[in-house]
Enzyme design. Sequence first.
Site, PDB file in Angstrom:
ATOM      1  N   GLN A 239      14.095  -3.214   0.755  1.00 15.76           N
ATOM      2  CA  GLN A 239      13.844  -4.166   1.826  1.00 15.76           C
ATOM      3  C   GLN A 239      15.128  -4.458   2.610  1.00 15.76           C
ATOM      4  OE1 GLN A 239      13.196  -4.536  -1.388  1.00 15.76           O
ATOM      5  NE2 GLN A 239      11.046  -5.124  -1.708  1.00 15.76           N
TER       6      GLN A 239
ATOM      7  N   GLN B  78      11.357  -1.957   6.350  1.00 18.49           N
ATOM      8  CA  GLN B  78      10.577  -2.771   5.422  1.00 18.49           C
ATOM      9  C   GLN B  78      11.043  -4.222   5.480  1.00 18.49           C
ATOM     10  OE1 GLN B  78      10.348  -1.244   1.431  1.00 18.49           O
ATOM     11  NE2 GLN B  78       9.152  -2.978   0.665  1.00 18.49           N
ATOM     12  N   ASP B  79      10.070  -5.143   5.629  1.00 20.47           N
ATOM     13  CA  ASP B  79      10.341  -6.585   5.618  1.00 20.47           C
ATOM     14  C   ASP B  79      11.212  -7.026   6.802  1.00 20.47           C
ATOM     15  OD1 ASP B  79       8.946  -6.414   3.298  1.00 20.47           O
ATOM     16  OD2 ASP B  79      10.464  -7.311   2.014  1.00 20.47           O
TER      17      ASP B  79
ATOM     18  N   ARG C 181      -2.018  -7.040   3.602  1.00 22.55           N
ATOM     19  CA  ARG C 181      -2.379  -7.140   2.190  1.00 22.55           C
ATOM     20  C   ARG C 181      -1.811  -8.447   1.659  1.00 22.55           C
ATOM     21  NH1 ARG C 181       1.508  -2.780  -1.020  1.00 22.55           N
ATOM     22  NH2 ARG C 181       3.484  -3.315  -0.004  1.00 22.55           N
TER      23      ARG C 181
ATOM     24  N   ASP D   7       5.072  -4.012   5.241  1.00 23.75           N
ATOM     25  CA  ASP D   7       5.081  -5.479   5.123  1.00 23.75           C
ATOM     26  C   ASP D   7       6.118  -6.093   6.066  1.00 23.75           C
ATOM     27  OD1 ASP D   7       3.307  -4.999   3.029  1.00 23.75           O
ATOM     28  OD2 ASP D   7       4.850  -5.169   1.489  1.00 23.75           O
TER      29      ASP D   7
END
Length: 572
Positions: free
Chosen positions: A374, A396-397, A476, A420
């Site tokens: 991340q 990511q993130d 999610r 995400d």
Amino acid sequence: MGKAISIIAASLLLCLCAGENAGARTVEDSGHIVLRLMGDSTMADKDLSKENPERGWGQRLPSHLDSCVTVVNYAQNGRSTKSFIDRGLWDKVKSDLKAGEYLFIQFGHNDSKESDPERYAPAYGLYTENLRMFVEYALSAGARPVIFSPVSRRWFDGDGNLDRNCHGDYPEAARKVASEYGIPFIDANAITQEWLVSIGDEASRKYYMWIPEGTCPRHPDGLEDNTHTNVAGARKLVELLLPAITGVIPGLASHVRDYDFVVAKDGSGDFFTVQEAVDAAPDYCKQDQTVIFIKDGIYREKLTVPSNKQKLHLIGESASGTVISWDDYALRPGSTGYPMGTSATSTAFLHADDFLAENITFENTAGEGKEIGQACAVTVDGDRVAFIGCRFVGNQDTVYCFGPGQRQYFRNCHIEGTTDFIFGFATAYFDACTIVSKKDSYITAAATPRGMKYGFVFRDCVLKSDGKASRVYLGRPWRPFAKTVFIGCRMDGHILAEGWHNWGKPDAEKTSFYAEYGSCGDGASGDRAGWAHFLRERDLDEYTPEAVLGPRDAERKATTSPETVEWYFKVF
């Protein structure tokens, strides 16, 4: 600028402009204005090496004007009217000057140096002859010359009295030339003298190059310079002169910017880094915002806005050009030797309430992969936080909407990432944003706390692929009570038909809330996951920005200072 100084500047302008119509030439407010500056070291751009704090007022001027105004500064250290010509600088001005542009002319400091034949130009001799030549050429080219007298030297005697004759005949000689041609004259000498007298010897030193020994690499032995200004002094000179300048160029007034601090990598601002400006902001501000303008540039820094720096308003010069960038990532060893983890990776940590950012890119350039993990661009922990026209770039993130239940608003923003890349516990509203997936993965990972009515809401957004992503889920559940809703969003074909993924948590299908209304585009077709929801038209009133982020009961009942939160609800 103090009210008294403003009145002095305005009255001097009225008295000293050559004729009632000296400043009558105007430009259209919507047009582009070009200001060309020629003068000496008090106006010039300075070399920034060795932490040089010296600035000329012409170097600072662009930071007080918007993008509709271009400032070109030809001023140089040590120049007089004579040496400006002899060194070929006047030829450069002539080759560049165009009809309709303004030419600011300010000399006198060095023309008076009788012992230097390369620069000396007597006030009622060569000095006035050169000024006439500058003016006549500008007028013949269709340009608009404005003559300034030299800014005052900071010469106080032992009794604290300012030497008001520090420039001898030069200010009056300059005024007479302006009068001859009926062009604007700004008596910078008188304006700056009134200011110096009003604050006195001791208080004025902080604006000039008074440097204690051992504090500045550029001047290790210290310095006591009563002619040249530092960063604060250059800003003050511009603030003093702008009322007079806009008085003779009325069309310029609508382009003047009023900021508490300016950040600029080229030295034209108050600070070189965004963090310095944030640190300088007042603590626990309850009323007025502290407005920080950030000029274009890539600011390689890890920014922290602590909780005590409330009501900050950061404005970038342009969303693509004003970039705050860092490259930390979760698997990078921290100070203890262990991986630093997701929460420590952000380029910007925004902990304060009532924070507003406009036209800024926040990016994490760590890249992505198993060795990276991340890597957040922002962690937003404050309440009533808003981003307008910003860009969030990462993998990511990317955007960590951290604060549980904290209200965060994103409008007309660009957000890109892989997995995400919009995640967290906050109540966040994404209004007319562009969401770009860069990998087959998941857009959101909400962790809405139990009992919170709202998590993430996307309204009128566009969901796109960068060309590589072709199988992407809308979201999610990071935590079991995750809530995410898409309303009126256009979804390209990279969005999978099932839309939502349960993260291998069947129980979360019962406790989470994932819903849509009015989705369109290739990604809106097909059968969504059986546990997903579809809003009805009558539900939409509950998903406006006002409903999701609006005042809470305690704020509605506030009787002491409701204006402390009112600004946020006007952003929508």
